[in-house]
Design a protein around this motif. Sequence first.
Motif, PDB file in Angstrom:
ATOM      1  N   UNK A   1      65.874  51.069  45.218  1.00  0.00           N
ATOM      2  CA  UNK A   1      66.626  51.279  43.984  1.00  0.00           C
ATOM      3  C   UNK A   1      65.714  51.824  42.894  1.00  0.00           C
TER       4      UNK A   1
ATOM      5  N   UNK B   1      71.357  64.945  45.071  1.00  0.00           N
ATOM      6  CA  UNK B   1      71.474  65.427  43.702  1.00  0.00           C
ATOM      7  C   UNK B   1      70.424  64.758  42.841  1.00  0.00           C
TER       8      UNK B   1
ATOM      9  N   UNK C   1      69.839  63.731  38.785  1.00  0.00           N
ATOM     10  CA  UNK C   1      70.559  63.563  37.533  1.00  0.00           C
ATOM     11  C   UNK C   1      69.577  63.281  36.414  1.00  0.00           C
TER      12      UNK C   1
ATOM     13  N   UNK D   1      66.910  60.282  38.160  1.00  0.00           N
ATOM     14  CA  UNK D   1      67.796  59.443  38.958  1.00  0.00           C
ATOM     15  C   UNK D   1      68.296  60.308  40.116  1.00  0.00           C
TER      16      UNK D   1
ATOM     17  N   UNK E   1      70.591  60.859  43.516  1.00  0.00           N
ATOM     18  CA  UNK E   1      71.822  60.399  44.149  1.00  0.00           C
ATOM     19  C   UNK E   1      72.040  61.115  45.473  1.00  0.00           C
TER      20      UNK E   1
ATOM     21  N   UNK F   1      74.155  54.317  45.495  1.00  0.00           N
ATOM     22  CA  UNK F   1      73.940  53.730  44.175  1.00  0.00           C
ATOM     23  C   UNK F   1      72.730  54.296  43.453  1.00  0.00           C
TER      24      UNK F   1
ATOM     25  N   UNK G   1      66.036  55.375  41.205  1.00  0.00           N
ATOM     26  CA  UNK G   1      65.393  55.830  39.966  1.00  0.00           C
ATOM     27  C   UNK G   1      63.899  55.973  40.233  1.00  0.00           C
TER      28      UNK G   1
ATOM     29  N   UNK H   1      73.775  53.612  35.485  1.00  0.00           N
ATOM     30  CA  UNK H   1      72.843  53.284  36.579  1.00  0.00           C
ATOM     31  C   UNK H   1      73.550  53.031  37.908  1.00  0.00           C
ATOM     32  N   UNK H   2      74.759  53.602  38.061  1.00  0.00           N
ATOM     33  CA  UNK H   2      75.481  53.477  39.319  1.00  0.00           C
ATOM     34  C   UNK H   2      75.789  54.858  39.889  1.00  0.00           C
ATOM     35  N   UNK H   3      76.209  54.914  41.142  1.00  0.00           N
ATOM     36  CA  UNK H   3      76.661  56.167  41.706  1.00  0.00           C
ATOM     37  C   UNK H   3      78.061  56.501  41.234  1.00  0.00           C
TER      38      UNK H   3
END
Lengths: 113, 111
Positions: free
Chosen positions: A9, A35, A37, A88, A90, A106, A109, B41-43
Amino acid sequence: DGGITQSPKYLFRKEGQNVTLSCEQNLNHDAMYWYRQDPGQGLRLIYYSQIVNDFQKGDIAEGYSVSREKKESFPLTVTSAQKNPTAFYLCASNGQGVYTEAFFGQGTRLTVV
Amino acid sequence: QKEVEQDPGPLSVPEGAIVSLNCTYSNSAFQYFMWYRQYSRKGPELLMYTYSSGNKEDGRFTAQVDKSSKYISLFIRDSQPSDSATYLCALAYNQGGKLIFGQGTELSVKP
């Protein structure tokens, strides 16, 4: 339960190091995506793969590498060539059915220290 | 020119307000239009999905696609504090194809 799992995470990287982000899905999806972000920039496509053993560069592939040896797995390596890797990340997947819905993990980071 | 443009906000509204979120796009070949909601902080999670032009309603949410103007919208009625999130539009050329995302609009609904 079906879904996408990203790990870790949180990840810290020293300058000059390569790090690998994990992405695993059990949705039997053919396509997988990475991706990046950043605040105010939405999601930018790094790499995507539509079948095993094949992948294509997205809009910001420089400094990143991927592999797709198994349908379930699509790891992303952030290399030392990526000059600004703090972001971040994804992972997503989608199938070939009626809907094009992408399911996301989820996120990881990554911070350069 | 970016393929998809979205006003990043932030947008702050009082509880109960009607919210309008919008994206414009440049390529008329897009056929699939989606809205994702992302909590901090979530998808992202899929909220609405539309194929081609028209409206689609789901509870308090309505998605509109105007292909002639290359313009898509998401309306939220009776907005709630729990709607506070970033909303991303996403477009695809074909089924199962890669998604092109807008920048995302950060929404805050104040009690």
